[in-house]
Structure formats: structure tokens, C-alpha cells
Motif scaffolding. Structure first.
Motif, short mmCIF file in Angstrom:
data_model
loop_
_atom_site.label_atom_id
_atom_site.label_comp_id
_atom_site.label_asym_id
_atom_site.label_seq_id
_atom_site.Cartn_x
_atom_site.Cartn_y
_atom_site.Cartn_z
N GLY A 244 5.66 -102.62 38.89
CA GLY A 244 5.43 -101.81 37.68
C GLY A 244 5.05 -102.60 36.44
N GLY A 245 4.58 -103.84 36.61
CA GLY A 245 4.27 -104.66 35.43
C GLY A 245 2.86 -104.46 34.88
N VAL A 246 2.03 -103.72 35.61
CA VAL A 246 0.65 -103.54 35.15
C VAL A 246 0.48 -102.13 34.58
N ASP A 247 0.08 -102.05 33.34
CA ASP A 247 -0.24 -100.74 32.78
C ASP A 247 -1.59 -100.85 32.07
N GLU A 248 -2.08 -99.73 31.57
CA GLU A 248 -3.41 -99.75 30.95
C GLU A 248 -3.42 -100.66 29.71
N ALA A 249 -2.29 -100.76 29.02
CA ALA A 249 -2.25 -101.61 27.83
C ALA A 249 -2.48 -103.07 28.22
N LEU A 250 -1.81 -103.49 29.31
CA LEU A 250 -1.97 -104.88 29.75
C LEU A 250 -3.41 -105.11 30.23
N ALA A 251 -3.94 -104.14 30.96
CA ALA A 251 -5.32 -104.27 31.45
C ALA A 251 -6.28 -104.39 30.26
N ALA A 252 -6.03 -103.63 29.23
CA ALA A 252 -6.93 -103.67 28.07
C ALA A 252 -6.89 -105.05 27.40
N ILE A 253 -5.70 -105.65 27.35
CA ILE A 253 -5.62 -107.00 26.75
C ILE A 253 -6.36 -108.00 27.64
N ALA A 254 -6.08 -107.93 28.96
CA ALA A 254 -6.74 -108.88 29.87
C ALA A 254 -8.25 -108.72 29.81
N ALA A 255 -8.71 -107.49 29.68
CA ALA A 255 -10.15 -107.23 29.66
C ALA A 255 -10.83 -107.90 28.45
N ARG A 256 -10.06 -108.23 27.44
CA ARG A 256 -10.65 -108.91 26.27
C ARG A 256 -11.20 -110.29 26.64
N LEU A 257 -10.69 -110.85 27.76
CA LEU A 257 -11.19 -112.17 28.19
C LEU A 257 -12.43 -112.04 29.09
N GLY A 306 -9.76 -101.24 34.58
CA GLY A 306 -8.50 -100.50 34.44
C GLY A 306 -7.34 -101.14 35.19
N ALA A 307 -6.16 -100.53 35.00
CA ALA A 307 -4.91 -101.10 35.52
C ALA A 307 -4.90 -101.17 37.05
N ALA A 308 -5.42 -100.14 37.72
CA ALA A 308 -5.35 -100.14 39.19
C ALA A 308 -6.20 -101.27 39.76
N ALA A 309 -7.38 -101.47 39.16
CA ALA A 309 -8.26 -102.55 39.65
C ALA A 309 -7.61 -103.91 39.39
N LEU A 310 -6.97 -104.04 38.22
CA LEU A 310 -6.28 -105.31 37.92
C LEU A 310 -5.16 -105.55 38.93
N ALA A 311 -4.37 -104.52 39.21
CA ALA A 311 -3.25 -104.67 40.16
C ALA A 311 -3.77 -105.08 41.54
N ASP A 312 -4.88 -104.51 41.97
CA ASP A 312 -5.46 -104.88 43.28
C ASP A 312 -5.84 -106.35 43.31
N LEU A 313 -6.47 -106.79 42.24
CA LEU A 313 -6.90 -108.19 42.17
C LEU A 313 -5.68 -109.12 42.21
N LEU A 314 -4.64 -108.77 41.46
CA LEU A 314 -3.43 -109.61 41.42
C LEU A 314 -2.77 -109.66 42.79
N ARG A 315 -2.74 -108.52 43.45
CA ARG A 315 -2.13 -108.44 44.78
C ARG A 315 -2.88 -109.37 45.75
N GLU A 316 -4.20 -109.34 45.68
CA GLU A 316 -4.98 -110.21 46.57
C GLU A 316 -4.70 -111.67 46.26
N ARG A 317 -4.71 -112.02 44.98
CA ARG A 317 -4.44 -113.41 44.58
C ARG A 317 -3.03 -113.84 44.98
N SER A 318 -2.08 -112.89 44.97
CA SER A 318 -0.66 -113.25 45.16
C SER A 318 -0.35 -113.70 46.58
N GLY A 319 -1.14 -113.27 47.56
CA GLY A 319 -0.84 -113.63 48.96
C GLY A 319 0.37 -112.90 49.52
N ILE A 320 0.89 -111.93 48.83
CA ILE A 320 2.16 -111.31 49.24
C ILE A 320 2.01 -110.52 50.54
N ALA A 321 0.82 -109.94 50.78
CA ALA A 321 0.65 -109.11 51.98
C ALA A 321 0.81 -109.96 53.24
#
Ligand SMILES: Nc1nc2c(ncn2[C@@H]2O[C@H](COP(=O)(O)OP(=O)(O)OP(=O)(O)O)[C@@H](O)[C@H]2O)c(=O)[nH]1
Ligand SMILES: [Mg+2]
Length: 474
Positions: A244-257, A306-321
């Protein structure tokens, strides 16, 4: 043949059922053993202080339940298991007497019950760090390491397997610890943590996650007797994505980069002063604490979606699966073999107390010829073999046999081999065992080789068509 964790559980359930029918006076205790066998495998999470153990627990449970901090933080052993009502209860250390060996003070081990889909198939035990500075914590870690031996197999603190969390090379003391853990390498899973910070991290030229994955594969290849597999993971990225750490607010900040030159983006993340990309100080803190520098940089473009796309990317990078698949697959199978051995031992001890001990013993042995039984008996020998460098060849044979699901695996020939080649391979294996036995085998080797010989004899009969393959393999 299905080498699934459930097949191990089914075998033990069958044995306990036979025993229950022959010894109804033991029903209560046998039901307790059956429930323990059916409960999910339990992994001890071990590693140095600050390796990222509690973060990984949260990531695997998809919920922030374990406390995480920059400073040495976990000061308790906590068993996480599925159950209702949710809550925490203090446990006594196994074998420590009525007061848990603490003279009335807090025992330092507790059971945390949670209603969690993630815990339905897996239970985790978080521990303080090894090499921890705190004297009391050090005692807790030592005791946690002993849970495998001391715990009541049907109790909440009984562990079957381990995840070893480390964030750089394995040091000599860690290798020694792994060698003494005693779960067997298939039930000992390595997690090369903080993959997002590996090497030079976000600030280097290379992709830290790719470098961590290559290093994880190298370590697994270098230590087959210690770790069944090693997975590069970023607990932080997985925790943020799944707890639950990814929300639209966080995605909006990250998108600034997104779209920035890499150097400008790095500067924005490094600089404590406001930058054009991140004018508010809170923005930089949010990115670094929830995504880290690599997560923020590599997630920026996805975050623009958006937040869902960011969460997917983080999940892939994390190797958790990948780690989760191991813990629920091959790791769980080996963990089941460990628990099965303990539960069958407990059932064997109980049988002596039955009203009709003769009938109870007969029932207990009714399934001794079942294919799953030799795998349980063989796996028992593996931790001792793997702790002995001189038994490396036997340990390798045992590891192959445990996972064999065709006669060709037992024969050490390829899947394309014809019947004649399988028969020749089995004969060659038999000679190999004979050679080891003619040397100076240790007691554990003798035990393993005697089980293996029986298996090879039956496999040869199957290869000649005298008995079905399933009579050997299941
Ligand atoms: N960048 C990055 N930071 C991480 C990762 N995992 C954990 N951390 C950070 O490292 C610090 C320690 O994490 P913990 O999960 O508390 O580590 P621990 O091994 O449980 O620590 P102790 O319980 O004190 O032994 C925290 O600040 C985490 O946010 C990771 O994958 N990447
Ligand atoms: Mg911790």
C-alpha cells in the motif's frame, strides 16, 4: 509423479490416519500432529542486522506488520501465522521450562496472528540481526537458530526452512552459520537483499538490479551445499508496491523526474536544496524513503502512467515474485520433507503409548513402501551430509534423487535416453554408490546410500518393466 508440497502432506496424513484407526486412544494427539502437518511451511528469516529482513517480511505478507528502521530495530523473534482473531501472544521458548527460561521477564518470542491470504500458504519468523550489538538480541538469535531442533513439531515455533538475507558477499561466519542451520540446502533460500542499491546503486553506470541478479546466480553456483537458490530482491520496492505504499500522489512526484536528463534527475534526488524538478523538500524525502534512488529513477517514466503502472514496475524490479515462487514451490517441498520427518518421529514415539502397541506399530509401518517415504528418509540425511565436505558427492546424489520425477533422473541420463540407456545409467549409479561405500563413508553417508540402493534396485525393476514407474517415483 507430483513432487508438490501437498504430496508430502498427503502421505503423512495417510500414515496418521492409519495409526488413528489402530489406536483410537491416541486420537487427540494424532489430530494435533495432523493439523501441524497441514499448516503451511514456516521459514526462519535470518541475516545480519539491517540486512532488510523485516522489510522482506512485510513485502512477502503484503502488509506493513514488522517494524522497520534505519537503526537496529527488531528486538524480538516474531512468528507470523494466519489466524483469527488477529493479535499477539507471548510464547515460551521450546524446551525452556514453564517461564520460558526468562525467570518471568519477557520471553522475546511471540506469535502474531493475522488474517492474511499471504499467510495461508507460508508462515514467517522474523528475528533480530545476527552479529547484533545488543547482548539480549544476540541470545534471541541463537535461540531462534535452535528452533529446528528444540521446538515441539506441532507447536507454533517449529520451523522447517530458512531464508538467509544478506546484502553483499557471504562472510566466513555466515557460511559457518549456514552450514550449521540444518534444514538442508533445498530448504535454505538465499535472498540477496537491497538489489536496488547493489554495487554503486542508482548512482553507478550499471543497472544495480541486473548486477545483483548476476551476483545471486554466482553465489548459488558457488554454494550448492548451503543454498538451494539465491534471489536478488529489493524488499523496499516490493514493500512499497505491495503493502500500500504507492498512491497517485507518489506517482505524481516520481513522474516529475520523467524525461529529465539522468544527471539532472540524480541531482534532484541528491540535493537537499530545492530543485526545479523537486521544489518541495517533502517530495525528495517521499521518493527516497519509499522508492529509493533507483526506484525513483527507473520508475519515473512508468509513474507518468499512474500509480498502478508505477507499482507494476517496482514489483518487476523488486524480484519478489521469483522469491515467492521458490518459497511456495521447491522450498516448500523441502520444508515439507523436514516437517514430515519430525511428525513421523513424533507419531512413532506416540505409538509406543497406544493401548495396543503392536497394532499401532503395524499401522505406522503400513506405508513404509510408499514412494514418498524414501524421499522423506533420504532428505533426513541431507543436512548432515552437506555439513561434511568429504560427503559432497553423496550429498549431490541425494539432492538429485529427492527431486527425481523420472527414472532417467535417478539414472543420471537425459530425458531423451531410451530404456537401455536408463538401465545402464542405473547400473552405473549403483557402482558409484558401491565405490563410496568401499571408501570410508560416514554414518550419514551409509544411511543415505542404503536408502539410495533400495531406490535404485526398485528403479532397475521398473526399468525392466517388472513394476510400474509410479511404484518407485509416486
Ligand atoms: N534501498 C533499500 N533499502 C532497504 C531495503 N530493504 C530494507 N531497506 C532499508 O534498510 C533499513 C533496515 O531495514 P529493516 O527491514 O529494518 O532491516 P532488518 O534486517 O529487519 O534490521 P534489524 O531488525 O535491525 O536487524 C530500513 O531503513 C529499510 O527501509 C531495500 O531493498 N532497498
Ligand atoms: Mg528487523
Amino acid at each position: 509423479m507430483s513432487l508438490s508440497p501437498d504430496a508430502v502432506v498427503d502421505h503423512v496424513a495417510g500414515v496418521l490416519g492409519d495409526l488413528r484407526a489402530a489406536a483410537p486412544d491416541l486420537a487427540g494427539e494424532l489430530d494435533r500432529l495432523a493439523a501441524a502437518m497441514a499448516a503451511p511451511p514456516r521459514y526462519l528469516i535470518l541475516g545480519r542486522a539491517k540486512a532488510g529482513k523485516s522489510t522482506l517480511v512485510n513485502a512477502l505478507l503484503r502488509r506493513r506488520v514488522a517494524e522497520v528502521a534505519v537503526l537496529e530495530c527488531t528486538d524480538e523473534v516474531t512468528v507470523y501465522a494466519e489466524g483469527l482473531p488477529e493479535g499477539r501472544e507471548e510464547l515460551a521458548w521450546p524446551g525452556a521450562g514453564a517461564d520460558g527460561g526468562t525467570g518471568g521477564a519477557r520471553s522475546g518470542i511471540s506469535l502474531r496472528r493475522l488474517s492474511s491470504a499471504a499467510l495461508r500458504n507460508l508462515s514467517l519468523v522474523d528475528t533480530p540481526g545476527l552479529g547484533t550489538l545488543d547482548f539480549r538480541n544476540r541470545g534471541l538469535v541463537d535461540r531462534a537458530g535452535g528452533l529446528r531442533r528444540d521446538a515441539d513439531p506441532a507447536g507454533p515455533a517449529s520451523v522447517d526452512a530458512a531464508v538467509y538475507v544478506f546484502d553483499s558477499v557471504l562472510r566466513a561466519d555466515e557460511v559457518a552459520l549456514l552450514r550449521g542451520l540444518g534444514f538442508g540446502s533445498p530448504a535454505t533460500v538465499g535472498a540477496l537483499s537491497r538489489a536496488d542499491e547493489f554495487g554503486a546503486g542508482a548512482f553507478g553506470e550499471a543497472d544495480p538490479v541486473a548486477a545483483a541478479r548476476a551476483e545471486a546466480a554466482r553465489i548459488a553456483g558457488a554454494h550448492p551445499e548451503l543454498l538451494g537458490s539465491v534471489h536478488a530482491v529489493s524488499g523496499l520496492l516490493a514493500e512499497t508496491a505491495d503493502a500500500g505504499g504507492v498512491d497517485e500522489a507518489l506517482a505524481a512526484i516520481a513522474a516529475r523526474l520523467s524525461g529529465l536528463d539522468r544527471r539532472d534527475a540524480l541531482r534532484a534526488l541528491e540535493s537537499e536544496a530545492p530543485t526545479a524538478a523537486l521544489p518541495e523538500p517533502g517530495q525528495r524525502v517521499a521518493l527516497l524513503s519509499r522508492l529509493g534512488a533507483h526506484g525513483a529513477l527507473s520508475g519515473a517514466d512508468a509513474a507518468a502512467g499512474g500509480a498502478a503502472a508505477l507499482a507494476d514496475l517496482l514489483r518487476e524490479r523488486s524480484g519478489i515474485a521469483d522469491l515467492r515462487a521458490r518459497l511456495l514451490g521447491a522450498g516448500a517441498y523441502a520444508a515439507r520433507l523436514n516437517r514430515a520427518a519430525k511428525i513421523l518421529d513424533a507419531a512413532g514415539a506416540l505409538a509406543y503409548r497406544a493401548a495396543d502397541p503392536g497394532a499401532a506399530r503395524a499401522a505406522l509401518h503400513a506405508r513404509d513402501e510408499a514412494p514418498m517415504r524414501w524421499r522423506i528418509d533420504l532428505y533426513r540425511t541431507l543436512p548432515v551430509l552437506e555439513a561434511d565436505e568429504l560427503a559432497a558427492d553423496t550429498a549431490a546424489l541425494v539432492r538429485t534423487a529427492i527431486h527425481a520425477d523420472r527414472l532417467a533422473d535417478l539414472a543420471g541420463v537425459g530425458y531423451a535416453a531410451d530404456a537401455g540407456e536408463v538401465r545402464a545409467g542405473l547400473a552405473a549409479r549403483g557402482r558409484e554408490l558401491g565405490g563410496i561405500l568401499a571408501g570410508f563413508p560416514s554414518p550419514a553417508e551409509e544411511e543415505a546410500l542404503s536408502v539410495l540402493r533400495g531406490v535404485l534396485t526398485r528403479a532397475a525393476a521398473a526399468a525392466r518393466g517388472e513394476i510400474p514407474d509410479a511404484a518407485v517415483l509416486g
